[in-house]
Design a protein around this motif. Structure first.
Motif, PDB file in Angstrom:
ATOM      1  N   GLU A 159      -9.896 -30.946   0.736  1.00 13.71           N
ATOM      2  CA  GLU A 159      -9.996 -29.484   0.704  1.00 13.71           C
ATOM      3  C   GLU A 159     -10.887 -28.989   1.850  1.00 13.71           C
ATOM      4  O   GLU A 159     -10.545 -28.046   2.567  1.00 13.71           O
ATOM      5  N   ASN A 160     -12.030 -29.672   2.032  1.00  9.30           N
ATOM      6  CA  ASN A 160     -12.931 -29.293   3.130  1.00  9.30           C
ATOM      7  C   ASN A 160     -12.302 -29.547   4.492  1.00  9.30           C
ATOM      8  O   ASN A 160     -12.434 -28.744   5.411  1.00  9.30           O
ATOM      9  N   ALA A 161     -11.622 -30.675   4.605  1.00  8.65           N
ATOM     10  CA  ALA A 161     -11.019 -31.019   5.900  1.00  8.65           C
ATOM     11  C   ALA A 161      -9.929 -30.011   6.261  1.00  8.65           C
ATOM     12  O   ALA A 161      -9.779 -29.636   7.421  1.00  8.65           O
ATOM     13  N   LEU A 162      -9.192 -29.568   5.243  1.00  9.44           N
ATOM     14  CA  LEU A 162      -8.096 -28.626   5.519  1.00  9.44           C
ATOM     15  C   LEU A 162      -8.608 -27.246   5.928  1.00  9.44           C
ATOM     16  O   LEU A 162      -7.911 -26.499   6.606  1.00  9.44           O
ATOM     17  N   LYS A 163      -9.845 -26.928   5.488  1.00 13.86           N
ATOM     18  CA  LYS A 163     -10.411 -25.652   5.941  1.00 13.86           C
ATOM     19  C   LYS A 163     -10.637 -25.701   7.446  1.00 13.86           C
ATOM     20  O   LYS A 163     -10.472 -24.712   8.148  1.00 13.86           O
ATOM     21  N   LYS A 164     -11.030 -26.893   7.940  1.00  9.84           N
ATOM     22  CA  LYS A 164     -11.261 -27.040   9.383  1.00  9.84           C
ATOM     23  C   LYS A 164      -9.953 -27.239  10.147  1.00  9.84           C
ATOM     24  O   LYS A 164      -9.790 -26.786  11.262  1.00  9.84           O
ATOM     25  N   HIS A 165      -9.050 -27.988   9.551  1.00  9.06           N
ATOM     26  CA  HIS A 165      -7.778 -28.311  10.215  1.00  9.06           C
ATOM     27  C   HIS A 165      -6.636 -27.949   9.280  1.00  9.06           C
ATOM     28  O   HIS A 165      -6.105 -28.811   8.586  1.00  9.06           O
ATOM     29  N   PRO A 166      -6.265 -26.713   9.230  1.00  7.15           N
ATOM     30  CA  PRO A 166      -5.223 -26.314   8.262  1.00  7.15           C
ATOM     31  C   PRO A 166      -3.846 -26.823   8.687  1.00  7.15           C
ATOM     32  O   PRO A 166      -3.018 -26.070   9.177  1.00  7.15           O
ATOM     33  N   VAL A 167      -3.623 -28.107   8.497  1.00  6.25           N
ATOM     34  CA  VAL A 167      -2.386 -28.741   8.945  1.00  6.25           C
ATOM     35  C   VAL A 167      -1.313 -28.564   7.881  1.00  6.25           C
ATOM     36  O   VAL A 167      -1.498 -29.000   6.737  1.00  6.25           O
ATOM     37  N   PRO A 168      -0.197 -27.932   8.206  1.00  5.12           N
ATOM     38  CA  PRO A 168       0.869 -27.831   7.213  1.00  5.12           C
ATOM     39  C   PRO A 168       1.555 -29.191   7.021  1.00  5.12           C
ATOM     40  O   PRO A 168       1.566 -30.009   7.948  1.00  5.12           O
ATOM     41  N   ASN A 169       2.051 -29.415   5.831  1.00  7.08           N
ATOM     42  CA  ASN A 169       2.910 -30.581   5.619  1.00  7.08           C
ATOM     43  C   ASN A 169       2.208 -31.912   5.882  1.00  7.08           C
ATOM     44  O   ASN A 169       2.796 -32.835   6.412  1.00  7.08           O
ATOM     45  N   HIS A 170       0.924 -31.996   5.528  1.00  2.00           N
ATOM     46  CA  HIS A 170       0.169 -33.233   5.838  1.00  2.00           C
ATOM     47  C   HIS A 170       0.609 -34.406   4.964  1.00  2.00           C
ATOM     48  O   HIS A 170       0.575 -35.543   5.394  1.00  2.00           O
ATOM     49  N   ARG A 171       0.993 -34.108   3.735  1.00  4.57           N
ATOM     50  CA  ARG A 171       1.453 -35.120   2.768  1.00  4.57           C
ATOM     51  C   ARG A 171       0.450 -36.254   2.541  1.00  4.57           C
ATOM     52  O   ARG A 171       0.846 -37.409   2.328  1.00  4.57           O
ATOM     53  N   MET A 177      -0.992 -32.078  -1.813  1.00  8.94           N
ATOM     54  CA  MET A 177      -1.110 -33.539  -1.811  1.00  8.94           C
ATOM     55  C   MET A 177       0.076 -34.163  -2.542  1.00  8.94           C
ATOM     56  O   MET A 177       0.715 -33.531  -3.372  1.00  8.94           O
ATOM     57  N   CYS A 178       0.304 -35.430  -2.239  1.00  6.95           N
ATOM     58  CA  CYS A 178       1.310 -36.209  -2.973  1.00  6.95           C
ATOM     59  C   CYS A 178       0.584 -37.240  -3.817  1.00  6.95           C
ATOM     60  O   CYS A 178      -0.585 -37.557  -3.580  1.00  6.95           O
ATOM     61  N   VAL A 179       1.302 -37.786  -4.782  1.00  8.76           N
ATOM     62  CA  VAL A 179       0.708 -38.824  -5.616  1.00  8.76           C
ATOM     63  C   VAL A 179       1.683 -39.979  -5.749  1.00  8.76           C
ATOM     64  O   VAL A 179       2.906 -39.788  -5.734  1.00  8.76           O
ATOM     65  N   ASN A 180       1.123 -41.190  -5.835  1.00  6.22           N
ATOM     66  CA  ASN A 180       1.939 -42.368  -6.131  1.00  6.22           C
ATOM     67  C   ASN A 180       1.261 -43.124  -7.267  1.00  6.22           C
ATOM     68  O   ASN A 180       0.273 -43.820  -7.070  1.00  6.22           O
ATOM     69  N   PHE A 181       1.791 -42.926  -8.483  1.00  8.59           N
ATOM     70  CA  PHE A 181       1.158 -43.497  -9.681  1.00  8.59           C
ATOM     71  C   PHE A 181       1.510 -44.976  -9.861  1.00  8.59           C
ATOM     72  O   PHE A 181       2.594 -45.428  -9.483  1.00  8.59           O
ATOM     73  N   PHE A 182       0.578 -45.669 -10.524  1.00 11.82           N
ATOM     74  CA  PHE A 182       0.774 -47.098 -10.818  1.00 11.82           C
ATOM     75  C   PHE A 182       1.350 -47.202 -12.236  1.00 11.82           C
ATOM     76  O   PHE A 182       0.685 -47.644 -13.165  1.00 11.82           O
ATOM     77  N   SER A 183       2.605 -46.792 -12.367  1.00 14.54           N
ATOM     78  CA  SER A 183       3.197 -46.717 -13.710  1.00 14.54           C
ATOM     79  C   SER A 183       3.309 -48.078 -14.390  1.00 14.54           C
ATOM     80  O   SER A 183       3.275 -48.171 -15.618  1.00 14.54           O
ATOM     81  N   ASN A 184       3.460 -49.146 -13.603  1.00 18.99           N
ATOM     82  CA  ASN A 184       3.572 -50.464 -14.221  1.00 18.99           C
ATOM     83  C   ASN A 184       2.324 -50.841 -15.026  1.00 18.99           C
ATOM     84  O   ASN A 184       2.377 -51.687 -15.908  1.00 18.99           O
ATOM     85  N   HIS A 185       1.205 -50.192 -14.698  1.00 20.44           N
ATOM     86  CA  HIS A 185      -0.031 -50.486 -15.435  1.00 20.44           C
ATOM     87  C   HIS A 185       0.131 -50.223 -16.917  1.00 20.44           C
ATOM     88  O   HIS A 185      -0.429 -50.921 -17.745  1.00 20.44           O
ATOM     89  N   THR A 186       0.878 -49.169 -17.261  1.00 21.06           N
ATOM     90  CA  THR A 186       1.039 -48.810 -18.667  1.00 21.06           C
ATOM     91  C   THR A 186       1.549 -50.003 -19.456  1.00 21.06           C
ATOM     92  O   THR A 186       1.081 -50.294 -20.546  1.00 21.06           O
ATOM     93  N   PHE A 187       2.522 -50.712 -18.872  1.00 20.90           N
ATOM     94  CA  PHE A 187       3.042 -51.874 -19.576  1.00 20.90           C
ATOM     95  C   PHE A 187       2.053 -53.055 -19.506  1.00 20.90           C
ATOM     96  O   PHE A 187       1.681 -53.606 -20.545  1.00 20.90           O
ATOM     97  N   TYR A 188       1.625 -53.402 -18.314  1.00 25.15           N
ATOM     98  CA  TYR A 188       0.878 -54.656 -18.161  1.00 25.15           C
ATOM     99  C   TYR A 188      -0.545 -54.606 -18.712  1.00 25.15           C
ATOM    100  O   TYR A 188      -1.041 -55.576 -19.265  1.00 25.15           O
ATOM    101  N   TYR A 233       9.547 -39.121   0.299  1.00 26.66           N
ATOM    102  CA  TYR A 233       8.783 -37.936   0.686  1.00 26.66           C
ATOM    103  C   TYR A 233       7.330 -38.300   1.009  1.00 26.66           C
ATOM    104  O   TYR A 233       6.756 -37.816   1.982  1.00 26.66           O
ATOM    105  N   THR A 234       6.731 -39.182   0.196  1.00 23.60           N
ATOM    106  CA  THR A 234       5.324 -39.547   0.424  1.00 23.60           C
ATOM    107  C   THR A 234       5.144 -40.311   1.727  1.00 23.60           C
ATOM    108  O   THR A 234       4.018 -40.485   2.190  1.00 23.60           O
ATOM    109  N   LEU A 235       6.227 -40.805   2.305  1.00 26.48           N
ATOM    110  CA  LEU A 235       6.151 -41.522   3.582  1.00 26.48           C
ATOM    111  C   LEU A 235       6.672 -40.650   4.727  1.00 26.48           C
ATOM    112  O   LEU A 235       6.844 -41.134   5.843  1.00 26.48           O
ATOM    113  N   LYS A 236       6.946 -39.402   4.422  1.00 22.68           N
ATOM    114  CA  LYS A 236       7.558 -38.491   5.399  1.00 22.68           C
ATOM    115  C   LYS A 236       8.882 -39.048   5.914  1.00 22.68           C
ATOM    116  O   LYS A 236       9.230 -38.882   7.077  1.00 22.68           O
TER     117      LYS A 236
END
Lengths: 545, 294
Positions: A363-375, A397-408, A491-494
């Motif tokens: 959030e702070n970094a984007l105030k200095k560098h308002p980069v669109p589409n940073h992902r 922001m994007c998220v990549n969850f560790f869904s396999n954790h739920t099972f293991y 999408y998370t990898l552009k």
């Protein structure tokens, strides 16, 4: 020249045309999907019926894995769950300590030279009541060769006396929390933590460059991708030294290498400026099948290792807070520089305090560098709460969850690490989608097996190893899960403009399935057989690997 | 704990959050090594401003400096870097590990304990007098800063020139309260005498005790001769209690068992082990003088 594949059904992920029967491909690029009539107009073509009774999906995109799994398969598999190796052999899971020793003995008998090390991997004693394997146990397998078995976490290893001796550890007087001692004052044979593992690990076949995979390992990893339907895969913490990049360029450039590999430059051991410079300098070396120029930060440890950074109320069992692996000011500097140069950063955050730091820092970094589409993407992000997800949405922001954790490890989280309430909100897929956060889900192979359909199954059903549904409100639909393992991860990898769906102009990357994942029982999603893949128009059948 | 061997390389760990002055201290030590062959391990070379004329050779992970000092970057595997260092000939006299800004120095000391060929000299943590209290109340950093301080034997309260006396007193008292086990030394530009920062394990014999009693600016060095056998542990403990400004001590006593023992003190940490052959009783103390009255 133009090939039109006929399928039983094509799930395109293109909302304008969710399903189709034919897809036309020229020079590795999709000309279009639809009816045969619609595609004929492209000109002279041949019709390929190889997939006439198969279901075609966009090639799966694994947004968080490590190619080192390919190398690990040359060691003895000691895991609790059945797992398929690069050659398609299914190694049955081992359900007891005795079983582990037996499998090691079998492997030992194949070795001639009595000094050759015997490494094993993926041990997870929590599934057999935490019974520990001692050096005496492993001495029964061999007393002449060094033996070391790495745990599934990657942070603990059990070794025999010979290995301890070679590492200089077979002596009394050691006083370290990571080296439990037996009644005789000598180490019991369990080594906890990377520092403690290093001196012995190098003698059992786990060298210091374990994160890097070698030539054969990378080829083997490619086979695992085909078996899992994966056509784009990340290597999420690579050091990318010159010879390693050369090797990856060479192997991925081979005619029959079946996947596009996306290695991220690991931040450790470089100043923020050196890191960003290095990642930027690699950009120009990218090829069709090796994508360079992204950055990976690890901000904290793991939840089950109690090294994740937690906010109040902390660990359920009262363990002290975990460790930072990056200084907050360093993270800020990396974010600033990367935004300035237009580079993408993926940040590992497990605990919710680490997630909070990453959110505030961005959030702070984007105030200095308002980069669109940073992902900028948070990897794992397992404990994010509702407010954090809303704030992530606001920041793009994007998220990549560790869904396999739920099972293991879901049962462990429930009863030991974070307790019932937070265990139920872990890997909050439904909340993320509700907030419109671009989302992926992952295996973190080799920590858990590469297999997007299994990962999708985890997100859809949220069933733990003991069979409980954990966090029913965070389950997502099959359709959402399938979009997540294709377009979502891309999408998370552009890379969503080139892969992730089957539409005109995109790369001809397909997962070829024996069954329709949208019509099987959601509980059977993980069991949909994978016939193979098409990558850049090239056909890879699991039967021919 | 391994018993230090005469040939062990002593390791001093330098901890502290970003901006506290770790790199400045490393450069100060290199410039004042005075014939001591130092091996400096840093997480990354980064902005280490080593004067170009000091550099003799340089590759990706190692810089060789004039006078036999070297500087290595260890990236994400400090233990492996130390193992490589132990194979080096000639051996450096003293190893200095610069910990990363969020590292817990006690864990690094733990790793030193199981590595053959090394023994821990001490943990020096730097803090920035100007920002410490702010960092120590930072949501993300407070527990890390406290763990760093409570692991330390010596705390260099650095950049004291940047704040006024009342603020300095407040910081000094705060550290004393939260890290009572450490000796606090106030510095500017991390300028601390080499003999205070590092203590060699070898080439130290009371036969030349007078030569050890050197003049150190801002410190008081004294030599205690000991005639009778003593209980090494209680003798060392009393030394610490009787000398509140003691920073380091090193010497030899005849234990009541008749064995010669080495006594070594860093801050308030006492270390006793079997002495090398042929040494005589006696101990050198280095204490701070002109401690600002608080």
């Amino acid at each position: 020249m133009i090939k039109i594949f006929k399928a039983k059904k094509i799930l395109t992920m293109n909302p304008a045309q969710p399903e189709a029967e034919y897809v036309a491909v020229r020079y590795g690029t999709i000309l279009g999907a639809g009816s045969l009539d619609a595609l004929k107009g492209w000109g002279e073509h041949e019709i390929d019926e190889t997939f006439a009774d198969k279901v075609i999906m966009p090639g799966f995109v694994e947004g968080h894995a490590h190619t080192m799994e390919g190398t690990l398969w040359r060691h003895v598999y000691c895991g609790y769950f059945d797992r398929m190796d690069p050659d398609g052999k299914i190694w049955p899971g081992i359900k007891s300590k005795e079983g582990v020793l037996e499998r090691l003995k079998e492997a030992e008998q194949q070795l001639d030279d009595p000094d050759t090390p015997l490494p094993g991997w993926q041990l997870d004693p929590i599934y057999f009541d935490n019974v520990r394997i001692t050096r005496q146990d492993l001495d029964e397998v061999s007393s002449t060769r060094p033996i070391g078995v790495l745990h599934a976490s990657g942070h603990i290893m059990n070794v025999n006396s010979k290995a301890l001796e070679l590492g200089g550890f077979l002596k009394p007087g050691l006083n370290h929390p990571g080296i439990p001692l037996g009644k005789d004052g000598l180490p019991e044979g369990e080594l906890r933590g990377p520092d403690v593992m290093t001196p012995v690990g190098i003698h059992v076949g786990f060298g210091r460059d374990m994160l890097d995979c070698d030539e054969r390992g990378l080829r083997d990893f490619g086979k695992l991708c085909v078996r899992a339907g994966v056509t784009t895969v990340t290597d999420l913490a690579a050091r990318l030294q010159e010879d390693s990049v050369d090797m990856m360029l060479r192997i991925t450039g081979e005619d029959r290498f079946p996947a596009c590999v996306v290695p991220l430059r690991f931040f450790h051991g470089l100043t923020p400026k050196e890191l960003v410079d290095h990642a930027e300098s690699l950009l120009g070396q990218s090829t069709q099948r090796l994508r360079l120029g992204r950055i990976k930060i690890v901000s904290d440890g793991s939840i089950q290792g109690f090294t994740a950074r937690m906010r109040a109320p902390g660990y359920y069992n009262g363990a002290p807070n975990g460790l930072w692996y990056v200084a907050p000011d360093q993270m800020a500097e990396i974010y600033d520089l990367a935004l300035e140069r237009g580079l993408q950063v993926h940040t590992h955050t497990n605990g919710d305090e680490a997630t909070q730091l990453a959110i505030e820092t961005l959030e702070n970094a984007l105030k200095k560098h308002p980069v669109p589409n940073h992902r900028f993407t948070l990897q794992h992000c397992q404990l994010a709460d509702a407010a954090q997800l809303r704030r992530m949405a606001g920041l793009g922001m994007c998220v990549n969850f560790f869904s396999n954790h739920t099972f293991y490890w879901g049962d462990e989280h429930y009863r030991l690490t974070v307790g019932p309430e937070r265990a139920e909100r872990m890997n909050a897929c439904a909340s993320a989608l509700e907030n419109g956060i671009p989302m992926a889900i992952h295996s973190d192979a080799p920590i858990t097996p590469l297999g997007p359909l299994f990962t999708a199954w985890c997100a859809v059903n949220r069933i733990t190893a003991s069979g409980r549904v954990q966090g029913a409100h965070e389950r997502i639909s099959v359709e959402d899960a399938l979009r997540t393992i294709t377009l979502g991860a891309a999408y998370t990898l552009k890379m969503d403009g080139e892969v992730g769906s089957i539409e005109a102009g995109k790369r001809a990357d397909f997962a070829i399935l024996e069954d329709d994942p949208t019509t099987v029982d959601p509980m059977a999603l993980k069991d949909v057989p994978v016939w193979g893949t098409v990558q850049g128009g090239r056909i890879f059948s699991t039967a021919d690997l | 704990m391994n018993t230090p061997d005469k040939t062990d390389q002593p390791i001093t760990i330098i901890g502290g959050y970003l901006g506290a002055g770790k790199t400045t201290l490393v450069n100060h030590l290199l410039r004042n090594a005075n014939g001591l062959k130092l091996a400096i391990l840093v997480n990354e070379f980064g902005e280490l401003p080593i004067d170009a004329d000091l550099i003799e050779a340089e590759d990706d992970n190692l810089i060789s400096l004039a006078g036999g000092c070297i500087c290595c970057s260890y990236g994400n595997d400090m233990v492996a870097a130390l193992m490589e260092l132990s194979q080096m000939h000639p051996k450096p006299d003293h190893v200095v590990v610069e910990a990363s800004g969020v590292a817990i120095p006690g864990s690094i000391a733990g790793s030193v304990s199981f590595l053959d060929g090394f023994s821990l000299d001490g943990i020096l943590t730097l803090v920035d007098a100007y920002t410490l209290l702010e960092k120590a109340s930072d949501t993300y950093l407070s527990d890390t800063i406290l763990r760093q301080l409570s692991d330390s034997n010596i705390i260099l309260l650095n950049k004291v020139d940047l704040i006024g006396a009342p603020a300095l007193e407040e910081v000094q008292n705060w550290i004393a309260e939260h890290a009572p086990q450490a000796q606090i030394i106030q510095t500017q530009n991390a300028k601390v005498p080499l003999a205070v920062a590092l203590q060699r394990h070898d080439s130290f014999s009371t036969e030349h005790a007078s030569s050890q009693v050197q003049h150190i600016e801002g410190f008081e060095t004294e030599f205690l001769s000991i005639e009778k056998p003593v209980d090494a542990y209680s003798y060392g403990t009393k030394l610490i209690a009787k000398h509140p400004h003691l920073v380091r001590a090193k010497g030899f006593v005849r234990d009541v068992s008749g064995m010669m023992k080495t006594i070594q003190i860093v801050g308030k940490r006492l270390d006793i082990h079997d002495a090398p052959q042929g040494v005589k009783q006696g101990i050198v103390l280095i204490s701070q003088k002109n401690i600002p009255s608080m």
